[in-house]
Enzyme design. Structure first.
Site, short mmCIF file in Angstrom:
data_model
loop_
_atom_site.label_atom_id
_atom_site.label_comp_id
_atom_site.label_asym_id
_atom_site.label_seq_id
_atom_site.Cartn_x
_atom_site.Cartn_y
_atom_site.Cartn_z
N THR A 126 0.82 -1.21 0.00
CA THR A 126 0.00 0.00 0.00
C THR A 126 0.85 1.26 0.00
O THR A 126 0.48 2.27 -0.60
CB THR A 126 -0.94 0.00 1.23
OG1 THR A 126 -1.76 -1.17 1.19
CG2 THR A 126 -1.82 1.23 1.24
N SER A 176 1.39 -8.34 -1.60
CA SER A 176 1.82 -9.25 -0.52
C SER A 176 1.04 -10.56 -0.52
O SER A 176 1.55 -11.59 -0.08
CB SER A 176 1.69 -8.56 0.85
OG SER A 176 0.33 -8.32 1.17
#
Length: 484
Positions: A126, A176
């Site tokens: 992010t 991820s």
């Protein structure tokens, strides 16, 4: 005391535990934070040795022959894990190393350098994201964004007390949720390649599997003597209000610390041990917690460090072991579960060479006492060479097999206690031990109950179980107050 006399004392002490074995030899290689044991004793010997030394994290490096028992290490091919990204390779200046005649390299000291140096490895997450107009304005990682932001962060570039920073962004950036053992191994190799040229490392990635990655690297990086700090953010760095800037700055500060020599996660306002952390929230800035271990440090106006929790610096040379055997499944039990279906899953998995089974059980490690068929299924699995580990579904606390009658059945079935390890630490530790391939299944089971990287609380430091007798409580109190 000389090294030779120390080795003699240790060899004598260990040999006293196995006088029945005439062919046992011990190889002691000082200085080292763990013993490298080469021997051919029985399972009983290892059990006695481990129980005699609960305060030491012993990693057995042996090919064990137990006579009538078949406990030779499993040498079947491991699953192949790769990364979509490429290794970064050397990220230091060429003049900082000298090539020797045999093809090896010698690190040249940084003469005159007064600032520490930190390497930032960015896999995505992010923190690097921005709105993608071509994909319904969803967030997507932007290649090169971190490098651009770092160049404009004057608190990193202009402050002489901050370390010198070199950054690397992997191509392509990886979500991820797509990261796994192949990517963790890539990070471990790049840390190994650049280890002697940097004072610390920061790994920026997404938060979804950060706790798994931090736990995995805790085991892959052996005799780690420098800080490796994972971090990320809940809000992209490009947003006017974000948590990324603070997390990045503090992770860099801790990566240049002289007191941290382990893998950690810094997030929001806390430094957590990597193999103790777990993600607990998807929408708040305090996304990670360490339920069974206090934070290593907390930040406010000042940085408050819990120095007694830091792991001691290693005494052995740094090395990595990136092989992980992921042939395992995790089952979380719910009331009224269909044990026949679970039995079918286990039986089917055995056909694909299942090596590990992790059970998330109730409370201190309990399951319904009327499920005899399920217990028999677990017994058959352990007899077939599958490592079965019991963990708790509770966020904090520990598995205590045998405290209740239902837990006694699991002990009889050969189930191993996961103690107070998180599910992230349990899975990555088991994959690491199975991936070594120099350990027998019995040794893997024994080492799952031994603290290797601070991932579990030693039994001597545990609180007494619920409804324990006065005698048990007194013994537990005595053990906790003992100074080693």
């Amino acid at each position: 005391m000389s090294r030779r006399s120390t080795a003699v004392l240790i060899t004598s002490a260990l040999a006293a535990l196995c006088t029945q074995h005439e062919s046992v030899t011990f190889a002691f290689s000082p200085p080292s934070s763990s013993f490298d044991i080469q021997s051919r004793p029985s399972k009983k010997f290892w059990s006695r040795l481990l129980s005699a030394s609960p305060e030491h994290a012993i990693e057995i490096d042996a090919d064990v022959d137990n006579g009538d028992e078949t406990t030779t290490p499993d040498i079947s091919p491991l699953p192949i894990h790769t990364s979509v990204a490429r290794d970064a390779g050397p990220l230091f200046k060429e003049e900082e190393r000298r090539e020797e005649g045999d093809g090896s390299f010698t690190v040249i000291p940084h003469r005159g350098r007064f600032r520490k140096r930190v390497l930032i490895l960015c896999t995505g997450g992010t923190l690097t994201m921005s709105v993608d107009p071509t994909n319904f304005n969803s967030l997507a990682p932007v290649q090169g964004a971190l490098t651009e932001y770092l160049a404009g962060m004057r608190e990193l570039t202009d402050d002489p007390e901050m370390p010198e920073i070199i950054s690397h962004e992997y191509k392509p950036l990886i979500d991820s949720s797509d990261m796994g053992p192949g990517d963790w191994a890539m990070l471990a190799r790049d840390i190994h390649t650049n280890y002697y040229h940097f004072d610390g490392f920061v790994i920026l990635m997404g938060t979804d599997t950060m706790a798994f990655a931090a736990s995995a690297l805790s085991f892959m990086l052996q005799n780690l003597g420098k800080p490796v700090i994972f971090s990320g953010s809940q809000i992209p760095l490009r947003e006017p209000y974000n948590d990324a800037r603070k997390n990045l700055i503090m992770a860099t500060i801790f990566a240049s610390s002289d007191t941290v020599s382990e893998v950690c996660i810094f997030f929001h306002d806390r430094l957590l041990r990597g193999c103790r952390a777990t993600k607990v929230n998807t929408s708040k800035l305090k996304a990670f917690d360490s339920p069974n271990l206090p934070p290593l440090a907390e930040i406010g106006i000042n940085i408050e460090e819990n120095e007694h929790l830091f792991r001691a610096p290693p005494r052995g040379s740094f090395r990595i072991n990136t092989s992980m055997d992921t042939r395992m499944i995790t089952l979380r039990l719910v009331p009224g579960f269909d044990d026949a279906s679970i039995k079918a899953i286990i039986d089917a998995a055995r056909q694909t060479h299942l090596k590990g089974l992790i059970l998330q059980l109730y409370g201190t490690g309990n399951l319904p006492s009327i499920k005899d068929d399920f217990v028999q299924c677990l017994r058959n699995a352990t007899d077939a060479g599958i490592v079965v580990v019991a963990t708790t579904q509770c966020q904090s606390g520990s598995v205590i097999l045998g405290h209740y009658a239902t837990g006694q059945k699991l002990i009889g079935a050969g189930v191993v206690s996961g103690s107070d390890m998180s599910i992230e630490a349990t899975t990555t530790k088991l994959a690491y031990l199975l991936g070594r391939q120099d350990l027998s299944i019995d040794e893997v089971r024994d080492l799952m109950t031994v603290d290797l990287r601070g991932e579990m609380t030693p039994e001597s430091e545990m609180s007494p179980p619920p409804l324990a007798s006065a005698y048990q409580k007194a013994i537990a109190k005595k053990n906790r107050s003992r100074i080693y």
